[in-house]
Enzyme design. Sequence first.
Site, PDB file in Angstrom:
ATOM      1  N   LYS A   1      -2.763  15.963  30.947  1.00  0.00           N
ATOM      2  CA  LYS A   1      -3.269  14.902  30.070  1.00  0.00           C
ATOM      3  C   LYS A   1      -3.037  13.503  30.633  1.00  0.00           C
ATOM      4  CE  LYS A   1      -2.634  17.631  25.838  1.00  0.00           C
ATOM      5  NZ  LYS A   1      -2.043  18.838  26.429  1.00  0.00           N
TER       6      LYS A   1
ATOM      7  N   HIS B   1     -30.979   3.591  24.024  1.00  0.00           N
ATOM      8  CA  HIS B   1     -29.920   3.466  23.009  1.00  0.00           C
ATOM      9  C   HIS B   1     -30.429   2.771  21.760  1.00  0.00           C
ATOM     10  CE1 HIS B   1     -26.078   5.055  24.482  1.00  0.00           C
ATOM     11  NE2 HIS B   1     -26.567   4.829  25.689  1.00  0.00           N
TER      12      HIS B   1
ATOM     13  N   GLU C   1     -21.934  10.065  19.258  1.00  0.00           N
ATOM     14  CA  GLU C   1     -22.638   9.068  20.069  1.00  0.00           C
ATOM     15  C   GLU C   1     -24.114   9.419  20.156  1.00  0.00           C
ATOM     16  OE1 GLU C   1     -22.859   7.266  24.628  1.00  0.00           O
ATOM     17  OE2 GLU C   1     -21.212   8.589  24.037  1.00  0.00           O
TER      18      GLU C   1
ATOM     19  N   ASP D   1      -8.630  21.672  24.045  1.00  0.00           N
ATOM     20  CA  ASP D   1      -7.735  20.546  23.775  1.00  0.00           C
ATOM     21  C   ASP D   1      -8.439  19.264  24.204  1.00  0.00           C
ATOM     22  OD1 ASP D   1      -5.761  18.638  23.639  1.00  0.00           O
ATOM     23  OD2 ASP D   1      -4.207  19.882  24.541  1.00  0.00           O
TER      24      ASP D   1
END
Length: 595
Positions: free
Chosen positions: A404, A578, A272, A480
């Site tokens: 998670k 951006h 990104e 993770d």
Amino acid sequence: MDVRRRPVKNQSHQRPVKQPTAGELLKAYNQPKPSDALPLPLYLTNGLFFTIFFSVMYFLLHRWREKIRNSVPLHVLTFSELAAVASLIASVVYLVGFFGIEFVQSIFRPSPDSWEIEDDSLDQIMLAEDKPTKQCGELLIPRIVAATTEVAEMTKENNKEKIKPPPVTDHSSSWSVEDEEIVKLVVDGSLPSYSLESKLGDCKRAAKIRREALQRITGKSLSGLPLEGFDYESILGQCCEMPVGYVQIPVGIAGPLLLNGAEFSVPMATTEGCLVASTNRGCKAIYVSGGATCILMKDGMTRAPVVRFSSVKRAAELKQFLEDPMNFETLALVFNKSSRFGRLQSVKCAIAGKNLYIRFCCATGDAMGMNMVSKGVQNVLDFLHDDFPDMDVMGISGNYCSDKKPAAVNWIEGRGKSVVCEAVIKEEVVHKVLKTTVPALVELNMLKNLTGSAMAGALGGFNAHASNIVSAVYLATGQDPAQNVESSHCITMMEAVNDGKDLHISVSMPSIEVGTVGGGTQLASQSACLNLLGVKGASKDEPGSNARVLATIVAGSVLAGELSLMSAISAGQLVKSHMKYNRSTRDMSKLTSSN
């Protein structure tokens, strides 16, 4: 291949068993099966005879009941009854013959030294071979090499369909005839792709062959996916199965981040645009304002199995036993046997009917600790079976952990490292570096991060983009990435201080789950990023300190990211930034042609 031999009482006098050759395996695979002679597919034939069997049984039982009621002799049969009896006999003969094949074959089985193939799938045959005794990196198993050419020739003779090669291949000049034959075996299903590492003894070669076979099967090129330059042995049995290459993610550096008096250059792996630049600006604002302070409130990984009893009373009895302080020492002794670093900290229970959810929390040293806590939990469950034999363990994880998944229990109780980080940003820094004002930031934080998130019913999402920074740091340091879900729980607070001139900003993150050993942290790239931060591996002086420092770095980076993004939104710079950093204006067609 289900290879059966007659039991031998004295194994020391057992004669050596002849190994089947690759040609024999392939011949067995291509032999005609008895089911080929049936006029209908096997499942339709079975269904037909099952229907006949149950139908005529119902008919005959109904007729015999009527005869008994009317005092008619049972041996007097009508034509329909005779036909039913004949159909019953035929269906019984077929079903007994079909399901009794194993019994019949056991009677007429060949000598003990002969081999019998009972599965018509060659994939199953390859699965049942002896487990490999050579680890990855050793020489190719001679038996497989010798059989390669023979099996390939048999494949050419027996296969009806010819597999077309892909239009594009990316193997190098080192591609050998032997590799080509192995690729053909994988393509036609004679050699399972997942067994290449154990069969070949070379992880990189296995990845190259698997990659080529995949291209031929799918007809799609993987030329853009890198293969060279990666240590495939380092991921064997740990990180990734059946590799065909690796994905490149650029790593940028934000910082220096001045945190608790130390400077850190924070690696961030992301695709990104603007993210690293924005975090870097936040780090600069924090640095020139004197740095940030981070406090670790709690450190403990959780696992929560679910057990079931026959009654609520029994579930409540176990809950009372587990939460009794008098029993904690015994439970901790049993739990701690699993690891020299795992130390039980607490046990909390919740009941749903006759089901009991037991949330264990333990310290895990410098490891993230999921496997460690799971082993300790298993020890305790085995121990509890002595006093609670009616306890039925439904699952080692009952989602009360919770891993998670966004969960209120993690937001309230914490999981992994619970961290709070703060900084006071001076008024002139807010103006010159962040291009906004303190009152504007405070008001925007209240409307966006607090009120707006509440309106959305957010769970742990009272922030601008904590997940962005957490994910980037996790990918760079071998964590993770899926645990970004709960690790990004964060509430961002802003307040005007020092008579309203300066800005106090803080982030509270109750469940940062990180480790500096195990999993992806041992890979070369990720290990280098941990080394950059000074937290590589396990701490010898104070076990667990490296992982705790990494958690504070994650929180400090989030603080910088929150500060910069909120300032950009407040100043109306978000879209402009951006467009500048995330929208390339280069003519890629000319760039490609020049290369």
